[in-house]
Design a protein around this motif. Structure first.
Motif, PDB file in Angstrom:
ATOM      1  N   PRO A 163       7.588   6.679  -6.314  1.00 18.68           N
ATOM      2  CA  PRO A 163       8.792   5.946  -5.915  1.00 18.68           C
ATOM      3  C   PRO A 163       8.477   5.020  -4.737  1.00 18.68           C
ATOM      4  CG  PRO A 163       9.278   8.278  -6.208  1.00 18.68           C
ATOM      5  CD  PRO A 163       7.783   8.122  -6.278  1.00 18.68           C
ATOM      6  N   ALA A 164       9.110   3.888  -4.716  1.00 18.11           N
ATOM      7  CA  ALA A 164       8.899   2.908  -3.650  1.00 18.11           C
ATOM      8  C   ALA A 164      10.209   2.709  -2.898  1.00 18.11           C
ATOM      9  CB  ALA A 164       8.429   1.587  -4.249  1.00 18.11           C
ATOM     10  N   THR A 165      10.121   2.113  -1.721  1.00 16.22           N
ATOM     11  CA  THR A 165      11.301   1.818  -0.911  1.00 16.22           C
ATOM     12  C   THR A 165      11.450   0.311  -0.786  1.00 16.22           C
ATOM     13  OG1 THR A 165      10.985   3.869   0.339  1.00 16.22           O
ATOM     14  CG2 THR A 165      12.400   2.192   1.331  1.00 16.22           C
ATOM     15  N   ALA A 166      12.666  -0.173  -0.998  1.00 17.25           N
ATOM     16  CA  ALA A 166      12.940  -1.612  -0.881  1.00 17.25           C
ATOM     17  C   ALA A 166      12.532  -2.099   0.507  1.00 17.25           C
ATOM     18  CB  ALA A 166      14.412  -1.883  -1.141  1.00 17.25           C
TER      19      ALA A 166
ATOM     20  N   PRO B 222      -1.002  -3.962  -5.018  1.00 21.85           N
ATOM     21  CA  PRO B 222       0.053  -4.023  -4.009  1.00 21.85           C
ATOM     22  C   PRO B 222       1.277  -4.795  -4.507  1.00 21.85           C
ATOM     23  CG  PRO B 222      -1.675  -5.594  -3.474  1.00 21.85           C
ATOM     24  CD  PRO B 222      -2.119  -4.852  -4.709  1.00 21.85           C
ATOM     25  N   PHE B 223       2.459  -4.359  -4.038  1.00 21.66           N
ATOM     26  CA  PHE B 223       3.701  -5.063  -4.371  1.00 21.66           C
ATOM     27  C   PHE B 223       4.756  -4.704  -3.340  1.00 21.66           C
ATOM     28  CE2 PHE B 223       4.344  -0.935  -6.228  1.00 21.66           C
ATOM     29  CZ  PHE B 223       5.703  -0.681  -6.098  1.00 21.66           C
ATOM     30  N   SER B 224       5.809  -5.486  -3.318  1.00 19.82           N
ATOM     31  CA  SER B 224       6.993  -5.147  -2.522  1.00 19.82           C
ATOM     32  C   SER B 224       8.217  -5.659  -3.274  1.00 19.82           C
ATOM     33  CB  SER B 224       6.918  -5.729  -1.106  1.00 19.82           C
ATOM     34  OG  SER B 224       6.856  -7.130  -1.155  1.00 19.82           O
ATOM     35  N   VAL B 225       9.342  -5.004  -3.014  1.00 26.05           N
ATOM     36  CA  VAL B 225      10.594  -5.320  -3.694  1.00 26.05           C
ATOM     37  C   VAL B 225      11.692  -5.384  -2.643  1.00 26.05           C
ATOM     38  CG1 VAL B 225      12.204  -4.584  -5.490  1.00 26.05           C
ATOM     39  CG2 VAL B 225       9.787  -4.068  -5.733  1.00 26.05           C
ATOM     40  N   ALA B 226      12.550  -6.398  -2.726  1.00 26.06           N
ATOM     41  CA  ALA B 226      13.626  -6.545  -1.745  1.00 26.06           C
ATOM     42  C   ALA B 226      14.812  -5.624  -2.047  1.00 26.06           C
ATOM     43  CB  ALA B 226      14.088  -7.999  -1.701  1.00 26.06           C
TER      44      ALA B 226
ATOM     45  N   VAL C  79       8.630   1.548 -11.964  1.00 25.67           N
ATOM     46  CA  VAL C  79       8.747   1.930 -10.564  1.00 25.67           C
ATOM     47  C   VAL C  79      10.214   2.087 -10.202  1.00 25.67           C
ATOM     48  CG1 VAL C  79       8.179   1.272  -8.192  1.00 25.67           C
ATOM     49  CG2 VAL C  79       6.634   0.651 -10.054  1.00 25.67           C
ATOM     50  N   ASP C  80      10.535   3.226  -9.592  1.00 23.62           N
ATOM     51  CA  ASP C  80      11.892   3.504  -9.133  1.00 23.62           C
ATOM     52  C   ASP C  80      11.963   3.120  -7.656  1.00 23.62           C
ATOM     53  OD1 ASP C  80      14.468   4.398  -8.852  1.00 23.62           O
ATOM     54  OD2 ASP C  80      13.942   6.531  -8.847  1.00 23.62           O
ATOM     55  N   VAL C  81      12.592   1.996  -7.353  1.00 24.61           N
ATOM     56  CA  VAL C  81      12.666   1.491  -5.981  1.00 24.61           C
ATOM     57  C   VAL C  81      13.943   2.019  -5.323  1.00 24.61           C
ATOM     58  CG1 VAL C  81      12.690  -0.563  -4.516  1.00 24.61           C
ATOM     59  CG2 VAL C  81      11.401  -0.582  -6.667  1.00 24.61           C
ATOM     60  N   GLN C  82      13.784   2.758  -4.232  1.00 28.34           N
ATOM     61  CA  GLN C  82      14.901   3.359  -3.493  1.00 28.34           C
ATOM     62  C   GLN C  82      15.391   2.403  -2.407  1.00 28.34           C
ATOM     63  OE1 GLN C  82      16.012   6.498  -4.383  1.00 28.34           O
ATOM     64  NE2 GLN C  82      14.479   6.350  -6.003  1.00 28.34           N
ATOM     65  N   ALA C  83      16.673   2.540  -2.056  1.00 27.75           N
ATOM     66  CA  ALA C  83      17.223   1.780  -0.928  1.00 27.75           C
ATOM     67  C   ALA C  83      16.626   2.343   0.361  1.00 27.75           C
ATOM     68  CB  ALA C  83      18.741   1.896  -0.911  1.00 27.75           C
TER      69      ALA C  83
ATOM     70  N   PRO D 208      13.826   9.941  -1.403  1.00 26.59           N
ATOM     71  CA  PRO D 208      13.134   9.598  -2.644  1.00 26.59           C
ATOM     72  C   PRO D 208      13.508  10.567  -3.759  1.00 26.59           C
ATOM     73  CG  PRO D 208      11.561  10.306  -0.934  1.00 26.59           C
ATOM     74  CD  PRO D 208      12.934  10.317  -0.338  1.00 26.59           C
ATOM     75  N   ALA D 209      13.666  10.041  -4.950  1.00 23.85           N
ATOM     76  CA  ALA D 209      13.978  10.877  -6.110  1.00 23.85           C
ATOM     77  C   ALA D 209      12.761  11.731  -6.423  1.00 23.85           C
ATOM     78  CB  ALA D 209      14.335  10.002  -7.303  1.00 23.85           C
ATOM     79  N   ARG D 210      12.987  12.982  -6.787  1.00 24.22           N
ATOM     80  CA  ARG D 210      11.886  13.864  -7.159  1.00 24.22           C
ATOM     81  C   ARG D 210      11.534  13.611  -8.607  1.00 24.22           C
ATOM     82  NH1 ARG D 210      13.088  19.820  -5.377  1.00 24.22           N
ATOM     83  NH2 ARG D 210      10.906  20.013  -5.959  1.00 24.22           N
TER      84      ARG D 210
END
Length: 165
Positions: free
Chosen positions: A39-42, A101-105, A137-141, A146-148
């Motif tokens: 999981p990633a974070t915005a 590498p990546f990032s999400v807003a 990818v599940d991007v969290q706010a 984080p989701a398990r």
């Protein structure tokens, strides 16, 4: 005219030797693809990983080009859309790994796709290969727990039940 027995034996040996050293059949598994997603974070830089692992006596060619061309859903920033051998996070004779590498807003589910190209070799042969790998990818706010993953939840212990009085 008949050939001497020694020559016939030598020809038979060469034929058997050639058969024993033949390249692998077309349906033999020469590699395995492993992918890692978390999981990633915005707003926070993250990465996914793709690893090529040699199988059945095959290895990743250490001199041939190896690349990962990366695309993603709108809103996903990819600092480097094409990775090359110089970008490998890990490289051995048996495996090669790209960390992408990546990032999400914004939060939400995003897809990142990597088209990998590499060469697998054994003692007598080499062959090029290509695989397309999709990462969900599940991007969290920011600030969200984080989701398990289902895998983590499957290994979690359940609380013991209290005996009935």
């Amino acid at each position: 005219m008949t050939l001497p027995k020694v020559v016939l034996s030598g020809l038979a040996f060469l034929s058997l030797s050639a058969l024993a050293q033949r390249p692998a059949s077309a349906d033999e598994v020469t590699y395995e693809i492993r992918k890692t997603t978390a999981p990633a974070t915005a707003g926070v830089a993250s990465n996914v990983s793709v690893t090529v692992v040699g199988k059945n006596g095959w290895h990743v060619n250490g001199e041939a080009p190896i690349t990962a061309s990366v695309k993603a859903d709108p809103g996903v920033e990819l600092p480097k859309p094409k990775l090359t051998r110089a970008d490998l996070a890990e490289s051995t004779a048996q495996s090669a790994r790209f960390d992408i590498p990546f990032s999400v807003a914004d939060a939400g589910k995003k897809t990142i796709t990597a088209q990998t190209r590499f060469v697998m070799c054994q003692e007598q042969a080499c062959k090029p290969a290509s695989e397309t790998i999709a990462f969900e990818v599940d991007v969290q706010a920011p600030g969200a727990k984080p989701a398990r993953s289902a895998k983590a939840m499957a290994g979690a212990k359940k609380p013991a039940k209290k005996p009935a009085p």
